[in-house]
Scaffold this motif. Structure first.
Motif, PDB file in Angstrom:
ATOM      1  N   ALA A 424       0.812  -1.215   0.000  1.00  0.00           N
ATOM      2  CA  ALA A 424       0.000   0.000   0.000  1.00  0.00           C
ATOM      3  C   ALA A 424       0.847   1.268   0.000  1.00  0.00           C
ATOM      4  CB  ALA A 424      -0.932   0.007   1.218  1.00  0.00           C
ATOM      5  N   VAL A 425       0.393   2.255  -0.754  1.00  0.00           N
ATOM      6  CA  VAL A 425       0.982   3.594  -0.734  1.00  0.00           C
ATOM      7  C   VAL A 425       0.346   4.360   0.419  1.00  0.00           C
ATOM      8  CG1 VAL A 425       1.244   5.765  -1.991  1.00  0.00           C
ATOM      9  CG2 VAL A 425       1.382   3.584  -3.212  1.00  0.00           C
ATOM     10  N   LYS A 474      10.429  -1.007  -8.495  1.00  0.00           N
ATOM     11  CA  LYS A 474      11.170  -1.072  -9.746  1.00  0.00           C
ATOM     12  C   LYS A 474      10.803   0.068 -10.686  1.00  0.00           C
ATOM     13  CE  LYS A 474      11.565  -6.128  -9.569  1.00  0.00           C
ATOM     14  NZ  LYS A 474      11.208  -7.397 -10.246  1.00  0.00           N
ATOM     15  N   LEU A 475       9.638   0.670 -10.471  1.00  0.00           N
ATOM     16  CA  LEU A 475       9.189   1.761 -11.327  1.00  0.00           C
ATOM     17  C   LEU A 475       9.765   3.081 -10.836  1.00  0.00           C
ATOM     18  CD1 LEU A 475       5.414   0.823 -11.687  1.00  0.00           C
ATOM     19  CD2 LEU A 475       7.246   0.347 -13.299  1.00  0.00           C
ATOM     20  N   GLU A 476       9.863   4.038 -11.748  1.00  0.00           N
ATOM     21  CA  GLU A 476      10.408   5.347 -11.378  1.00  0.00           C
ATOM     22  C   GLU A 476       9.523   6.027 -10.340  1.00  0.00           C
ATOM     23  OE1 GLU A 476      11.650   9.600 -13.488  1.00  0.00           O
ATOM     24  OE2 GLU A 476      10.708   7.997 -14.648  1.00  0.00           O
ATOM     25  N   ARG A 477       8.211   5.936 -10.510  1.00  0.00           N
ATOM     26  CA  ARG A 477       7.301   6.563  -9.562  1.00  0.00           C
ATOM     27  C   ARG A 477       6.987   5.664  -8.367  1.00  0.00           C
ATOM     28  NH1 ARG A 477       4.615   4.900 -14.070  1.00  0.00           N
ATOM     29  NH2 ARG A 477       2.778   3.596 -13.836  1.00  0.00           N
ATOM     30  N   ARG A 478       7.518   4.418  -8.405  1.00  0.00           N
ATOM     31  CA  ARG A 478       7.454   3.455  -7.292  1.00  0.00           C
ATOM     32  C   ARG A 478       6.028   3.016  -6.944  1.00  0.00           C
ATOM     33  NH1 ARG A 478      11.372   5.256  -2.540  1.00  0.00           N
ATOM     34  NH2 ARG A 478      10.994   3.077  -1.992  1.00  0.00           N
ATOM     35  N   ALA A 479       5.101   3.186  -7.860  1.00  0.00           N
ATOM     36  CA  ALA A 479       3.731   2.716  -7.670  1.00  0.00           C
ATOM     37  C   ALA A 479       3.024   2.750  -9.015  1.00  0.00           C
ATOM     38  CB  ALA A 479       2.993   3.584  -6.650  1.00  0.00           C
ATOM     39  N   PHE A 480       1.920   2.015  -9.127  1.00  0.00           N
ATOM     40  CA  PHE A 480       1.162   2.028 -10.379  1.00  0.00           C
ATOM     41  C   PHE A 480      -0.324   1.863 -10.093  1.00  0.00           C
ATOM     42  CE2 PHE A 480       2.071  -2.387  -9.483  1.00  0.00           C
ATOM     43  CZ  PHE A 480       0.930  -3.083  -9.863  1.00  0.00           C
ATOM     44  N   ASN A 481      -1.131   2.397 -11.001  1.00  0.00           N
ATOM     45  CA  ASN A 481      -2.581   2.238 -10.920  1.00  0.00           C
ATOM     46  C   ASN A 481      -2.995   0.951 -11.625  1.00  0.00           C
ATOM     47  OD1 ASN A 481      -2.257   4.900 -10.023  1.00  0.00           O
ATOM     48  ND2 ASN A 481      -4.273   5.487 -10.801  1.00  0.00           N
ATOM     49  N   GLN A 482      -4.036   0.326 -11.087  1.00  0.00           N
ATOM     50  CA  GLN A 482      -4.590  -0.877 -11.722  1.00  0.00           C
ATOM     51  C   GLN A 482      -6.107  -0.779 -11.678  1.00  0.00           C
ATOM     52  OE1 GLN A 482      -2.988  -4.954 -10.848  1.00  0.00           O
ATOM     53  NE2 GLN A 482      -5.052  -5.335 -10.045  1.00  0.00           N
ATOM     54  N   ARG A 483      -6.738  -0.953 -12.824  1.00  0.00           N
ATOM     55  CA  ARG A 483      -8.200  -0.889 -12.901  1.00  0.00           C
ATOM     56  C   ARG A 483      -8.806  -2.239 -12.499  1.00  0.00           C
ATOM     57  NH1 ARG A 483     -11.193   2.618 -16.002  1.00  0.00           N
ATOM     58  NH2 ARG A 483      -9.409   3.953 -15.539  1.00  0.00           N
ATOM     59  N   ASN A 484      -9.592  -2.229 -11.447  1.00  0.00           N
ATOM     60  CA  ASN A 484     -10.258  -3.436 -10.958  1.00  0.00           C
ATOM     61  C   ASN A 484     -11.758  -3.319 -11.102  1.00  0.00           C
ATOM     62  OD1 ASN A 484      -7.778  -4.459 -10.196  1.00  0.00           O
ATOM     63  ND2 ASN A 484      -8.399  -5.009  -8.125  1.00  0.00           N
ATOM     64  N   TRP A 485     -12.408  -4.481 -11.123  1.00  0.00           N
ATOM     65  CA  TRP A 485     -13.874  -4.554 -11.057  1.00  0.00           C
ATOM     66  C   TRP A 485     -14.243  -5.439  -9.880  1.00  0.00           C
ATOM     67  CZ3 TRP A 485     -16.761  -9.057 -11.322  1.00  0.00           C
ATOM     68  CH2 TRP A 485     -18.151  -8.908 -11.365  1.00  0.00           C
ATOM     69  N   SER A 486     -15.221  -4.991  -9.089  1.00  0.00           N
ATOM     70  CA  SER A 486     -15.628  -5.769  -7.912  1.00  0.00           C
ATOM     71  C   SER A 486     -17.121  -5.605  -7.686  1.00  0.00           C
ATOM     72  CB  SER A 486     -14.855  -5.307  -6.672  1.00  0.00           C
ATOM     73  OG  SER A 486     -15.249  -6.044  -5.531  1.00  0.00           O
ATOM     74  N   ALA A 487     -17.731  -6.643  -7.120  1.00  0.00           N
ATOM     75  CA  ALA A 487     -19.163  -6.603  -6.807  1.00  0.00           C
ATOM     76  C   ALA A 487     -19.417  -7.364  -5.514  1.00  0.00           C
ATOM     77  CB  ALA A 487     -19.982  -7.200  -7.950  1.00  0.00           C
ATOM     78  N   ILE A 488     -20.451  -6.934  -4.782  1.00  0.00           N
ATOM     79  CA  ILE A 488     -20.855  -7.601  -3.531  1.00  0.00           C
ATOM     80  C   ILE A 488     -22.366  -7.805  -3.549  1.00  0.00           C
ATOM     81  CG2 ILE A 488     -21.054  -7.356  -1.022  1.00  0.00           C
ATOM     82  CD1 ILE A 488     -18.421  -5.948  -0.963  1.00  0.00           C
TER      83      ILE A 488
END
Length: 589
Positions: A424-425, A474-488
């Protein structure tokens, strides 16, 4: 953006012409300023009309009437850019920065203005410029603080050091009583003007202080100057000292101060330098540095941005109107000299912008884009997200839009997870416990939404398609966004089959078949495998979701599905059973 009040008559006198309000408004617009108000019709008897001009936040040279008048005169071709000169070339006055300042405010700069001719309005402008710089560039004195003194009351050389509060004694500005550092803090604690600055040094074991050779206190930066050296209308020789925690901004501030008011000296634009001695960090230098900065700009770049076909000489003439001295180095390159007044020039795009202002925005030809890349189009991931949203809504689920930030407990403890410190960031200075980390899963936001709507009719079926953020050193910005889908799915009963059916609908929509025997079938598709290691789910009711993007490819673990553990639901105060599914939507790109 800062709004600078200028005496209307004084400004028109400096510009050498009387303008109507409409004419001056148009002039400001052409230069990139905005006339906010003309107070002529609102002035009481005896009051002088003012023009309130809104200037760009990064044009520190225009925070006073002198700077605005000089810039507009150069733009109109009525004046040449000032040639700032250090005289004598070898400084006769010095300031020594002692190593003790390293723990509080380590940087300092200084200069002297000789034979200044003040009147009431020039003096007021001098003080107002300091206030504007303190508020703007200096960030309320936390980065830089300015002190101005009557040099004739002091005896050089000067020393800048840091001492315990009790060892500093002087009478502060406009006071007769001598106080030490601690008494001064108590005295100004409730002062509406200075009280807001005390926190900058109050808790430090040492306070910064500037002395002359007779141990007379000049100032206690960034709080207040000494009453002994205060300037007045009768001051002729002004000693300007600047201290700060940021060296670049410290240098910019001293340069702006002398650039704006050296024009009031008997010898205009002549500045007396000060030798800054700082042997502990090997930064001995002459202050201020008035040498223009060399810069390179590309003629084809400027022409392509502005739709022009100008030569280097023609662009140089445009830049001259904006205080920039330029000449062609060759057919494609300009050598540009950036004066000390233009600290806002950081990239050749800033030079291109100045060329556009010099040419006139209204004179630029309107053309259609020559590249298809300038036509707006949705990103592929947004197309995928819209497909997943449509499929979810067709299944009777409602979309929710929770916040991206959440508390540390919501992201880990409430989901029965452990923080390994690598996922976590985290916010360095969160303003509230609710927003401590950037979410690494969509579940907390959806569960919080169900919590706030738990009195609605059952079942509650909600989904979200949004970004999570994961660390990657390993990335220059040291974090990345990821698009997720979730449902409950939450209700009186909520079995595995509810969300598994929704997952099947989603996979059917993106043309991904179910694979019954993944060990034997190597084609594109998805399957699930029981997972008892995920503590978020009820034991025996959780599974991993796998996906093979193409025939023969290695399977990917793209998400999880299962019945949520009662403790998880209890943490979010949800009195129902619930099951969830979450996948990485980017695998469908």
């Amino acid at each position: 953006m800062p709004t600078i009040p200028c005496d209307k008559a004084d400004l028109y006198e400096l510009l050498g012409k009387e303008y109507t309000t409409e004419e001056f408004d148009e002039l400001c617009f052409d230069f990139g300023l905005e006339l906010d108000e003309d107070t002529t019709d609102d002035c009481a008897e005896g009051e002088r009309p003012q023009l309130k001009i809104e200037v760009p936040a990064n044009r520190y040279d225009m925070l006073c009437i002198e700077g605005i008048a000089q810039a507009l005169n150069e733009f109109l071709g009525r004046k040449e850019a000032p040639n700032y000169v250090l005289e004598p070339s070898k400084p006769e006055i010095s300031m020594t920065i002692e190593e003790s300042t390293q723990q509080i405010r380590p940087y300092a700069a200084a200069a002297v203005l000789r034979d200044v001719e003040f009147d009431e309005r020039k003096y007021a402008s001098f003080i107002a410029l300091q206030d504007k710089l303190h508020t703007n560039l200096c960030r309320n004195r936390t980065l830089v603080a300015i002190g101005t003194h009557d040099l004739d009351t002091l005896t050089p050389p000067f020393v800048y050091q840091a001492l315990p509060p009790k060892d500093i004694q002087f009478a502060p500005l406009n006071q007769e009583k001598v106080m030490n550092g601690e008494e001064l803090m108590e005295f100004y604690d409730k002062d509406k003007n200075l009280g807001k600055y005390l926190h900058i040094i109050r808790d430090s074991p040492v306070y910064p202080v500037i002395y002359d050779s007779k141990r007379t206190v000049c100032s206690l930066p960034p709080i207040i100057n000494s009453n002994h050296s205060k300037i007045s209308l009768n001051t002729k020789n002004v000693f300007i000292e600047v201290t700060g925690t940021d060296k670049t901004k410290t240098d910019i501030v001293i340069e702006q101060m002398v650039a704006m008011f050296s024009g009031h000296c008997k010898k205009p634009f002549v500045i007396e330098p000060v030798q800054i001695n700082s042997s502990h960090n090997k930064q001995d230098r002459v202050s201020p540095n008035v040498t223009p900065r060399p810069f390179k700009a590309e003629v084809p770049y400027i022409n392509s941005c502005l739709g022009l076909d100008y030569s280097g000489e023609e662009i140089s003439k445009l830049l001259k109107k904006m205080s920039l001295q330029a000449k062609p180095a060759d057919d494609k390159t300009l050598d540009v000299k950036i004066p000390i007044t233009r600290s806002d020039i950081l990239h050749q795009c800033d030079i291109m912008e100045d060329a556009a202002i010099g040419y006139g925005y209204n004179s630029l030809k309107k053309t259609k884009p020559q590249s298809d890349s300038l036509v707006a189009a949705p990103l592929p991931i947004n197309k995928v997200a819209d497909i997943l949203r449509l499929a979810s809504s067709q299944s009777g689920y409602l979309e929710v839009l929770p916040l991206t930030l959440c508390s540390h407990d919501e992201n880990f403890k409430f989901l029965r997870l452990q923080d390994d410190g690598q996922t976590a960031v985290k916010l360095e200075n969160p303003k509230t416990f609710e927003y401590q980390v950037v979410r690494t899963t969509l579940l907390p936001g959806i569960l919080k939404t169900i919590k706030e709507n738990r009195k609605h009719s059952l079942p509650i079926k909600v989904f979200e398609c949004g970004d999570i953020v994961l660390k990657d050193d390993k990335l220059e910005r040291r974090a990345f966004n990821q698009r997720n889908w979730s449902a409950i799915y939450a209700g009186k009963t909520s079995g595995f089959e509810f969300v598994q059916g929704l997952l099947g609908k989603i996979m059917q929509t993106v043309r991904t078949p179910w694979i019954e025997k993944p060990q034997e079938n190597k084609s594109r598709g998805y399957w699930i495998e029981q997972d008892d290691s995920n503590p978020t789910f009820f034991p025996g009711r959780g599974a991993k979701i796998f996906f093979r993007v193409s025939e023969g490819a290695e399977p990917q673990h793209i998400g999880a599905i299962g019945v949520l553990h009662p403790e998880v639901l209890g943490h979010f105060e949800i009195p129902y059973a619930a099951s969830s599914v979450e996948i990485n939507a980017e695998v469908f790109l």
